[in-house]
Design a protein around this motif. Structure first.
Motif, PDB file in Angstrom:
ATOM      1  N   PHE A 186       8.777  -1.599  -4.848  1.00  0.00           N
ATOM      2  CA  PHE A 186       7.622  -1.944  -5.679  1.00  0.00           C
ATOM      3  C   PHE A 186       8.177  -2.317  -7.043  1.00  0.00           C
ATOM      4  CE2 PHE A 186       4.646  -0.723  -9.003  1.00  0.00           C
ATOM      5  CZ  PHE A 186       3.434  -1.257  -8.565  1.00  0.00           C
ATOM      6  N   ASN A 187       7.793  -3.500  -7.542  1.00  0.00           N
ATOM      7  CA  ASN A 187       8.304  -3.968  -8.833  1.00  0.00           C
ATOM      8  C   ASN A 187       7.157  -4.281  -9.781  1.00  0.00           C
ATOM      9  OD1 ASN A 187      11.369  -4.324  -8.410  1.00  0.00           O
ATOM     10  ND2 ASN A 187      10.472  -5.296  -6.615  1.00  0.00           N
ATOM     11  N   LEU A 188       7.329  -3.831 -11.004  1.00  0.00           N
ATOM     12  CA  LEU A 188       6.319  -4.031 -12.042  1.00  0.00           C
ATOM     13  C   LEU A 188       6.993  -4.570 -13.290  1.00  0.00           C
ATOM     14  CD1 LEU A 188       3.364  -3.405 -13.129  1.00  0.00           C
ATOM     15  CD2 LEU A 188       4.279  -1.187 -13.828  1.00  0.00           C
ATOM     16  N   GLU A 189       6.532  -5.728 -13.738  1.00  0.00           N
ATOM     17  CA  GLU A 189       6.961  -6.261 -15.026  1.00  0.00           C
ATOM     18  C   GLU A 189       5.812  -6.012 -15.992  1.00  0.00           C
ATOM     19  OE1 GLU A 189       9.995  -7.492 -15.577  1.00  0.00           O
ATOM     20  OE2 GLU A 189      10.514  -7.181 -13.454  1.00  0.00           O
ATOM     21  N   SER A 232      10.900  -3.516 -16.986  1.00  0.00           N
ATOM     22  CA  SER A 232      10.817  -3.687 -15.538  1.00  0.00           C
ATOM     23  C   SER A 232      10.847  -2.302 -14.900  1.00  0.00           C
ATOM     24  CB  SER A 232      11.982  -4.546 -15.022  1.00  0.00           C
ATOM     25  OG  SER A 232      13.226  -3.910 -15.258  1.00  0.00           O
ATOM     26  N   VAL A 233       9.934  -2.086 -13.988  1.00  0.00           N
ATOM     27  CA  VAL A 233       9.817  -0.800 -13.300  1.00  0.00           C
ATOM     28  C   VAL A 233      10.006  -1.048 -11.805  1.00  0.00           C
ATOM     29  CG1 VAL A 233       8.320   1.156 -12.784  1.00  0.00           C
ATOM     30  CG2 VAL A 233       8.236   0.086 -15.054  1.00  0.00           C
ATOM     31  N   GLN A 234      10.858  -0.265 -11.191  1.00  0.00           N
ATOM     32  CA  GLN A 234      11.111  -0.398  -9.757  1.00  0.00           C
ATOM     33  C   GLN A 234      10.973   0.971  -9.092  1.00  0.00           C
ATOM     34  OE1 GLN A 234      15.207  -0.968  -8.339  1.00  0.00           O
ATOM     35  NE2 GLN A 234      14.483  -2.663  -7.067  1.00  0.00           N
ATOM     36  N   ILE A 235      10.223   1.012  -7.998  1.00  0.00           N
ATOM     37  CA  ILE A 235      10.099   2.226  -7.198  1.00  0.00           C
ATOM     38  C   ILE A 235      10.527   1.869  -5.779  1.00  0.00           C
ATOM     39  CG2 ILE A 235       8.538   3.989  -6.290  1.00  0.00           C
ATOM     40  CD1 ILE A 235       6.820   3.578  -8.805  1.00  0.00           C
ATOM     41  N   LYS A 236      11.508   2.593  -5.283  1.00  0.00           N
ATOM     42  CA  LYS A 236      12.103   2.244  -3.989  1.00  0.00           C
ATOM     43  C   LYS A 236      12.281   3.502  -3.147  1.00  0.00           C
ATOM     44  CE  LYS A 236      16.110  -0.121  -1.934  1.00  0.00           C
ATOM     45  NZ  LYS A 236      15.291  -1.059  -1.136  1.00  0.00           N
ATOM     46  N   MET A 237      11.905   3.421  -1.883  1.00  0.00           N
ATOM     47  CA  MET A 237      12.116   4.541  -0.965  1.00  0.00           C
ATOM     48  C   MET A 237      13.609   4.760  -0.755  1.00  0.00           C
ATOM     49  SD  MET A 237       9.005   5.440  -0.353  1.00  0.00           S
ATOM     50  CE  MET A 237       9.269   6.683   0.924  1.00  0.00           C
ATOM     51  N   GLN A 238      14.015   6.020  -0.724  1.00  0.00           N
ATOM     52  CA  GLN A 238      15.407   6.310  -0.407  1.00  0.00           C
ATOM     53  C   GLN A 238      15.691   5.910   1.043  1.00  0.00           C
ATOM     54  OE1 GLN A 238      16.459  10.388  -1.327  1.00  0.00           O
ATOM     55  NE2 GLN A 238      16.546   9.949  -3.535  1.00  0.00           N
ATOM     56  N   ASP A 239      16.964   5.665   1.336  1.00  0.00           N
ATOM     57  CA  ASP A 239      17.321   5.177   2.678  1.00  0.00           C
ATOM     58  C   ASP A 239      16.842   6.111   3.789  1.00  0.00           C
ATOM     59  OD1 ASP A 239      18.471   2.931   1.647  1.00  0.00           O
ATOM     60  OD2 ASP A 239      20.525   3.707   1.678  1.00  0.00           O
TER      61      ASP A 239
END
Length: 408
Positions: free
Chosen positions: A320-323, A385-392
């Protein structure tokens, strides 16, 4: 003689009806009235509250909002409509109007488990958009949900400031609810005093009454925080006492909204992010589903956050990316229920390319409730810039970004 008889008979009927009123723990009318009066911590500046009362007595259109946590939502009694906010709504219609308040518009905006900062994110959607205007009377109740952290205090101050900035004539009442574990009124009172806001403490009178055995704890509480139906009525009657006394008092001069915040840094001017705008660009990635199992309102039985970003198990692992151009940014996320058949995982937060923290929702030890984090907190607005990423190891698990709110 006939007139005298009618007069005496009328007094007898009024007194009999009043004496038949059953108060909490069977308190006498005298003791109950004294208790209501004692709940008033401060009348504050009554200018706006007098304006509200004048409008309601004239039958003009008025709007009332009660914003808070589960106590405001009506938790405790079998029916949420027996909560203090709903009882207060009924009482004010009966006492101050001749038509049962056909021009009163009421918004019960309580949501269980939520503190002031989440209330700040919710305010625009759950109060002003519901009422289609800024409220004429706003009750704020977060003292049993807020912690001692300054972020909670900043959220509380911003609610007061933004409500008054949006409408300088909005009357505000701060309600400090009771809990067996106490509340945070000591941190909130200086802020409310700074804005000269009327305040009521339920904690003070409940603790005193339990200690001197005029109220039984079980008569007020259903658990450690939620009142019984009679306990909620006590809260509603305390609010009515403030209104009745204010109605008798002379109106103060119109107050000025302080130009500086009470706390050194503030969260003023918050808005909830629902879609792209001039400050925001969203790329949802694998968080492109809608979680229909976020917290729901008792009054609607529907999700309070229908616009969310859900990484549903099976979605891609794209981040998920947020500018965004902002000064402050609050992330609200879901603590998954232990009874849910959907397993949640861990998500990493990056801001401007830098790893910040991991949100671990894998324990599934919540009840679908909201948690929050102030993830950007700067002095001036800037592009981020904000990034939310699921761990592997969580890419096939769930995670819900319930809401985002920001200020510039």
């Amino acid at each position: 003689m006939k007139k005298i008889f009618i007069f005496i008979f009328s007094i007898f009927i009024f007194s009999s009806a009043y004496s038949q009123t059953k108060h909490i723990s069977n308190m006498s009318d005298k003791d109950y009235s004294a208790l209501l009066q004692e709940s008033i911590l401060s009348y504050g500046n009554n200018y706006n509250l007098k304006l509200f009362l004048d409008k309601i007595k004239k039958g003009e259109k008025v709007s009332i909002a009660a914003l808070g946590g589960s106590v405001t939502e009506g938790a405790g009694p079998a029916l949420f409509t027996d909560g203090y906010a709903y009882q207060f709504n009924r009482k004010i219609r009966t006492q101050f109007t001749k038509d049962n308040g056909k021009n009163i518009f009421f918004d019960g905006a309580g949501l269980s488990g939520t503190p002031s900062p989440i209330g700040l994110v919710r305010y625009e959607q759950d109060v002003t958009k519901v009422l289609k205007q800024n409220p004429d009377l706003l009750i704020i109740e977060f003292a049993v949900n807020d912690g001692g952290e300054q972020t909670h205090q900043r959220g509380f101050e911003a609610l007061i400031h933004d409500a008054l900035t949006n409408n300088p004539n909005t009357a505000i009442i701060i309600l400090y609810s009771a809990a067996t574990y106490g509340n945070t009124q000591n941190q909130m009172i200086p802020i409310a005093n700074y804005y000269n806001i009327p305040q009521i403490s339920i904690l003070n009178i409940v603790n005193k009454s339990i200690n001197n055995k005029t109220i039984n704890e079980k008569d007020f509480y259903t658990d450690i925080v939620h009142p019984t139906k009679e306990g909620h009525e006590l809260v509603a009657d305390c609010l009515m006492q403030l209104l009745n006394q204010t109605n008798k008092n002379k109106q103060n001069e119109k107050p000025a909204i302080p130009t500086k915040s009470y706390l050194e840094s503030n969260l003023f001017g918050f808005k909830q992010i629902l879609s792209d705008n001039q400050d925001v660009k969203i790329t949802s990635g694998g968080f492109n589903s809608i979680d229909s199992q976020t917290q729901y309102l008792q009054k609607t039985k529907q999700s309070n956050f229908p616009f969310n970003w859900y990484h549903k198990p099976g979605n891609s692992n794209d981040s998920f990316n947020l500018e965004i151009n902002c000064k402050n940014l609050i992330l609200v996320y879901k603590e998954n229920s232990q009874y849910s058949n959907v397993k949640f995982g861990k998500a990493d937060l990056f801001i401007d390319g830098k790893y910040i923290k991991t949100f671990d929702c894998s324990k599934n030890n919540g009840w679908g409730n909201c948690l929050f984090e102030l993830i950007i907190d700067e002095k001036v607005s800037a592009k981020h810039s904000v990034q939310i990423k699921m761990q592997d190891d969580s890419k096939d698990l769930g995670f819900t970004i319930v809401a985002l709110g920001y200020s510039k």
